[in-house]
Design a protein around this motif. Structure first.
Motif, PDB file in Angstrom:
ATOM      1  N   VAL A   1     -21.616 -24.859 -14.778  1.00  0.00           N
ATOM      2  CA  VAL A   1     -20.505 -25.593 -15.391  1.00  0.00           C
ATOM      3  C   VAL A   1     -20.721 -25.702 -16.900  1.00  0.00           C
ATOM      4  O   VAL A   1     -19.798 -25.490 -17.700  1.00  0.00           O
ATOM      5  CB  VAL A   1     -20.371 -26.994 -14.763  1.00  0.00           C
ATOM      6  CG1 VAL A   1     -19.340 -27.830 -15.520  1.00  0.00           C
ATOM      7  CG2 VAL A   1     -19.966 -26.884 -13.292  1.00  0.00           C
ATOM      8  N   ALA A   2     -21.953 -26.047 -17.303  1.00  0.00           N
ATOM      9  CA  ALA A   2     -22.237 -26.187 -18.726  1.00  0.00           C
ATOM     10  C   ALA A   2     -22.057 -24.864 -19.471  1.00  0.00           C
ATOM     11  O   ALA A   2     -21.553 -24.831 -20.600  1.00  0.00           O
ATOM     12  CB  ALA A   2     -23.658 -26.706 -18.903  1.00  0.00           C
TER      13      ALA A   2
ATOM     14  N   ASP B   1     -24.715 -27.349 -12.043  1.00  0.00           N
ATOM     15  CA  ASP B   1     -24.541 -28.007 -13.337  1.00  0.00           C
ATOM     16  C   ASP B   1     -24.742 -27.027 -14.486  1.00  0.00           C
ATOM     17  O   ASP B   1     -24.024 -27.070 -15.497  1.00  0.00           O
ATOM     18  CB  ASP B   1     -25.525 -29.170 -13.473  1.00  0.00           C
ATOM     19  CG  ASP B   1     -25.211 -30.307 -12.510  1.00  0.00           C
ATOM     20  OD1 ASP B   1     -24.031 -30.424 -12.128  1.00  0.00           O
ATOM     21  OD2 ASP B   1     -26.129 -31.057 -12.133  1.00  0.00           O
ATOM     22  N   ALA B   2     -25.699 -26.134 -14.332  1.00  0.00           N
ATOM     23  CA  ALA B   2     -25.949 -25.141 -15.377  1.00  0.00           C
ATOM     24  C   ALA B   2     -24.761 -24.188 -15.504  1.00  0.00           C
ATOM     25  O   ALA B   2     -24.374 -23.803 -16.624  1.00  0.00           O
ATOM     26  CB  ALA B   2     -27.220 -24.366 -15.061  1.00  0.00           C
TER      27      ALA B   2
ATOM     28  N   ARG C   1     -17.953 -23.838 -19.156  1.00  0.00           N
ATOM     29  CA  ARG C   1     -16.895 -24.818 -19.395  1.00  0.00           C
ATOM     30  C   ARG C   1     -15.941 -24.394 -20.515  1.00  0.00           C
ATOM     31  O   ARG C   1     -14.723 -24.504 -20.391  1.00  0.00           O
ATOM     32  CB  ARG C   1     -17.509 -26.176 -19.722  1.00  0.00           C
ATOM     33  CG  ARG C   1     -16.459 -27.291 -19.909  1.00  0.00           C
ATOM     34  CD  ARG C   1     -17.110 -28.576 -20.359  1.00  0.00           C
ATOM     35  NE  ARG C   1     -18.039 -29.087 -19.368  1.00  0.00           N
ATOM     36  CZ  ARG C   1     -17.690 -29.800 -18.299  1.00  0.00           C
ATOM     37  NH1 ARG C   1     -16.406 -30.061 -18.094  1.00  0.00           N
ATOM     38  NH2 ARG C   1     -18.604 -30.236 -17.442  1.00  0.00           N
TER      39      ARG C   1
ATOM     40  N   ASP D   1     -27.877 -23.328  -9.622  1.00  0.00           N
ATOM     41  CA  ASP D   1     -27.752 -24.590 -10.345  1.00  0.00           C
ATOM     42  C   ASP D   1     -26.293 -24.743 -10.782  1.00  0.00           C
ATOM     43  O   ASP D   1     -25.846 -24.126 -11.757  1.00  0.00           O
ATOM     44  CB  ASP D   1     -28.681 -24.593 -11.553  1.00  0.00           C
ATOM     45  CG  ASP D   1     -28.759 -25.971 -12.199  1.00  0.00           C
ATOM     46  OD1 ASP D   1     -27.817 -26.761 -12.021  1.00  0.00           O
ATOM     47  OD2 ASP D   1     -29.754 -26.241 -12.897  1.00  0.00           O
TER      48      ASP D   1
ATOM     49  N   ASP E   1     -18.625 -26.513  -3.976  1.00  0.00           N
ATOM     50  CA  ASP E   1     -18.227 -27.873  -4.331  1.00  0.00           C
ATOM     51  C   ASP E   1     -16.697 -27.964  -4.287  1.00  0.00           C
ATOM     52  O   ASP E   1     -16.010 -27.250  -5.027  1.00  0.00           O
ATOM     53  CB  ASP E   1     -18.725 -28.205  -5.737  1.00  0.00           C
ATOM     54  CG  ASP E   1     -18.317 -29.595  -6.159  1.00  0.00           C
ATOM     55  OD1 ASP E   1     -17.322 -29.714  -6.913  1.00  0.00           O
ATOM     56  OD2 ASP E   1     -18.972 -30.567  -5.721  1.00  0.00           O
TER      57      ASP E   1
END
Length: 331
Positions: free
Chosen positions: A7-8, A4-5, A11, A2, A54
């Motif tokens: 990155v969160a 997005d997970a 970050r 995941d 990505d």
């Protein structure tokens, strides 16, 4: 994975590394935090590349690592040891590694130049379309020989050095396009062929070779080296091999930049010979002998120091610590 997970979760750590990388002064704890953050981001980059590559995130993390690496390593200062290493290892290694490119370039130019000169010698009508009979007589009888002595030796050496360095720079800078290098070489060798055929036609062959050889052997070799390196630069993106096109071009581009710096010194030596030896009152055999000796010393330099450096794994590229960050990837 995941993305997005990830990155969160990471970050804040990435932002902290960015801040530390831009901070002017770091105490001991902050320096340790910088190194720890660097390792964590390098792991994150490896994970992203292997599981969910990505492009924008890979670029962002690579930039963070580059800044952190620069901040942790500090700025390299000039030292004579660096200069010595460059001329003893890096420069000769690059010349030796790329030897077939500039040797074949030199042979091709010599063959083309001699063939063109012989053809022009037997077809003088062609040259009559380029110069009038008065201009030919002026060139053959006075201009060619006086060119080497009409200016003060020191200023003439500087003029010749700048001109030859510009020609070499064109060969390397435009090398990435390929064809411009061929054009520069053609201009150079055709001018020599035209003048040489005229001097031979008017019984001045001894003057031509006696004035050209002292400096021309080393000077033309340097130009051929620049052209060969430029053509290798072109080939690096046409046929990159196991590297990506960008990585191959970057590798050869860095090497080409180093070669160009080294050629500045080689062309300075040939310029000094052209200014102080070529027009000197020394007998022709002595002046030509100096030119031959200069070329032989250059070749010995390349094929002894260069070969030794290459065998030790030196390629002429920058240190690994200065290259772009490469993280391991799966597959």
């Amino acid at each position: 994975m995941d993305l997005d997970a990830l990155v969160a979760r990471r970050r804040l750590g990435w932002e902290r590394l960015r801040v530390l990388s831009r901070q002017r002064h770091l105490d001991g704890a902050q320096a340790d935090e910088l190194l720890d953050g660097y390792q964590r981001v390098a792991t994150d980059l490896s994970t992203v590349r292997s599981a969910a590559p990505d492009p924008s995130l890979v670029t962002h993390l690579s930039g963070l690592l580059a800044g952190a690496r620069l901040r942790s390593a500090g700025t390299r200062t000039f030292s004579w040891d660096m200069v010595g290493r460059f001329f003893v290892e890096d420069f000769p290694a690059a010349l030796y590694r790329l030897r077939w490119w500039w040797i074949l370039t030199a042979l091709a130019n010599v063959v083309v130049g001699l063939a063109l000169g012989v053809w022009l010698y037997h077809h003088p009508v062609v040259e009559n379309t380029l110069l009038s009979s008065v201009e030919v007589q002026q060139l053959v009888q006075t201009d060619f020989e006086s060119y080497y002595s009409e200016h003060a030796a020191s200023s003439f050496a500087t003029l010749v050095w700048i001109n030859n360095a510009w020609v070499a720079a064109q060969c390397i800078v435009f090398g990435v396009l390929g064809l411009p290098v061929i054009y520069v070489l053609w201009q150079n060798i055709s001018n020599v062929a035209v003048i040489g055929s005229l001097m031979h036609q008017h019984g001045r062959a001894d003057v031509f070779w006696g004035m050209l050889s002292p400096h021309g052997l080393l000077e033309l070799t340097a130009i051929f080296v620049a052209a060969g390196v430029g053509l290798r630069l072109f080939w690096s993106w046409v046929a990159p091999g196991p590297r990506t096109r960008l990585s191959s071009l970057a590798h050869e581009g860095r090497t080409a930049a180093g070669v160009s710096l080294g050629l500045v010194v080689v062309l300075l030596i040939s310029g000094l010979i052209e200014a102080f030896v070529t027009p000197s009152p020394l007998p022709t055999w002595a002046r030509v002998g100096i030119g031959v000796l200069a070329l032989l010393l250059f070749l010995v330099y390349v094929f002894t120091l260069g070969r030794s450096a290459v065998r030790r794994g030196i390629t002429g590229d920058v240190d690994e610590s200065l290259e772009a960050h490469v993280a391991p990837t799966a597959g």
